[in-house]
Design a protein around this motif. Structure first.
Motif, mmCIF file in Angstrom:
data_model
loop_
_atom_site.group_PDB
_atom_site.id
_atom_site.type_symbol
_atom_site.label_atom_id
_atom_site.label_comp_id
_atom_site.label_asym_id
_atom_site.label_seq_id
_atom_site.Cartn_x
_atom_site.Cartn_y
_atom_site.Cartn_z
ATOM 1 N N TYR A 1 0.856 -1.190 0.000
ATOM 2 C CA TYR A 1 0.000 0.000 0.000
ATOM 3 C C TYR A 1 0.888 1.233 0.000
ATOM 4 C CZ TYR A 1 -3.479 3.433 1.305
ATOM 5 O OH TYR A 1 -4.301 4.529 1.308
ATOM 6 N N ILE A 2 0.565 2.163 -0.863
ATOM 7 C CA ILE A 2 1.327 3.405 -0.983
ATOM 8 C C ILE A 2 0.372 4.562 -0.756
ATOM 9 C CG2 ILE A 2 2.668 4.874 -2.539
ATOM 10 C CD1 ILE A 2 3.385 2.241 -4.060
ATOM 11 N N ASP A 3 0.752 5.466 0.113
ATOM 12 C CA ASP A 3 -0.014 6.684 0.373
ATOM 13 C C ASP A 3 0.971 7.838 0.230
ATOM 14 O OD1 ASP A 3 -1.750 8.640 1.156
ATOM 15 O OD2 ASP A 3 -2.342 7.666 3.024
ATOM 16 N N ARG A 4 0.831 8.599 -0.846
ATOM 17 C CA ARG A 4 1.839 9.600 -1.176
ATOM 18 C C ARG A 4 1.167 10.950 -1.433
ATOM 19 N NH1 ARG A 4 4.391 7.983 -6.413
ATOM 20 N NH2 ARG A 4 2.595 8.999 -7.291
ATOM 21 N N ARG A 5 1.789 11.979 -0.936
ATOM 22 C CA ARG A 5 1.337 13.350 -1.194
ATOM 23 C C ARG A 5 2.561 14.159 -1.591
ATOM 24 N NH1 ARG A 5 -2.511 16.792 2.534
ATOM 25 N NH2 ARG A 5 -2.657 18.635 1.242
ATOM 26 N N ASN B 1 -4.995 2.011 -8.383
ATOM 27 C CA ASN B 1 -4.272 3.269 -8.253
ATOM 28 C C ASN B 1 -5.278 4.418 -8.255
ATOM 29 O OD1 ASN B 1 -2.314 5.217 -8.197
ATOM 30 N ND2 ASN B 1 -1.561 4.850 -10.259
ATOM 31 N N ASN B 2 -5.411 5.109 -7.132
ATOM 32 C CA ASN B 2 -6.294 6.276 -7.014
ATOM 33 C C ASN B 2 -5.427 7.524 -6.992
ATOM 34 O OD1 ASN B 2 -8.949 4.979 -6.585
ATOM 35 N ND2 ASN B 2 -7.881 4.096 -4.842
ATOM 36 N N LYS C 1 -3.099 7.125 -3.666
ATOM 37 C CA LYS C 1 -3.380 6.006 -2.768
ATOM 38 C C LYS C 1 -3.435 4.769 -3.666
ATOM 39 C CE LYS C 1 -5.866 8.764 0.588
ATOM 40 N NZ LYS C 1 -4.774 8.925 1.479
ATOM 41 N N ARG C 2 -2.510 3.855 -3.438
ATOM 42 C CA ARG C 2 -2.376 2.713 -4.347
ATOM 43 C C ARG C 2 -2.237 1.414 -3.557
ATOM 44 N NH1 ARG C 2 1.978 2.251 -9.284
ATOM 45 N NH2 ARG C 2 1.063 0.408 -10.221
ATOM 46 N N LEU D 1 -2.057 13.624 -4.895
ATOM 47 C CA LEU D 1 -2.290 12.649 -3.833
ATOM 48 C C LEU D 1 -2.494 11.289 -4.482
ATOM 49 C CD1 LEU D 1 -4.945 14.834 -2.040
ATOM 50 C CD2 LEU D 1 -2.608 14.510 -1.284
#
Length: 173
Positions: free
Chosen positions: A15-19, A110-111, A83-84, A81
């Protein structure tokens, strides 16, 4: 992990949460690179020697850039942003000593949300778009999944000769 002597299953996930904040540099004059490339070769400031007056032509704001120094536009917000989720499952099953089945499934969701914000009335002397301000948003979802499967049959034909037959399939989205 081995669920039975003839069944092995594996699971993977990520899980990737990137900003991230992105600079303005492409297709406009508000970034450092295009503003510098299009600017003057002289630092047009109030203390510029009169030798360069013909180049600056009364400009005392740009400091050698196209319109004004790029730091003037740092009030603008351009962010991304993400969220993947990436997950997978694989299984190996051997119901008979000569037959093996292998299955794999994968999922990639991939969002992406892109935000742009230029507040109104911060810069009021360049163009109407900056005076009015604007907000932009792009929402994207990319969903990919895959399925793979195969059956393998082995047979010993002679002490030095072995036959193997494999049939398989794949589905990608």
């Amino acid at each position: 992990m081995q669920l039975r002597p003839n069944l092995t299953v594996g699971l993977t996930s990520n899980y990737i949460d990137r900003r991230i904040t992105l600079p303005y540099n492409d297709n406009n004059i508000y970034g450092a690179v295009p503003n510098g490339v299009l600017g003057k070769a002289v630092d047009c400031s109030p203390s510029t020697p009169t030798l360069y007056a013909s180049i600056c032509k009364g400009d005392t704001l740009s400091r050698g850039f196209y319109s004004v120094p790029p730091s003037t536009f740092y009030y603008r917000n351009n962010e991304q942003l993400v969220k993947r989720f990436v997950g997978g499952l694989n299984a190996t099953y051997q119901p008979l000593s000569w037959l093996t089945a292998v299955g794999q499934a994968g999922l990639d969701v991939n969002n992406l949300l892109e935000n742009q914000l230029t507040p109104a009335n911060v810069i009021t002397y360049i163009n109407q778009t900056l005076i009015d301000g604007f907000r932009g948003q792009d929402r994207l979802q990319n969903l990919n999944y895959s399925l793979n499967g195969s059956l393998s049959a082995d047979r010993q034909l002679a002490s030095t000769l072995k036959s193997q037959t494999v049939v398989g399939g794949q589905y990608l989205n």
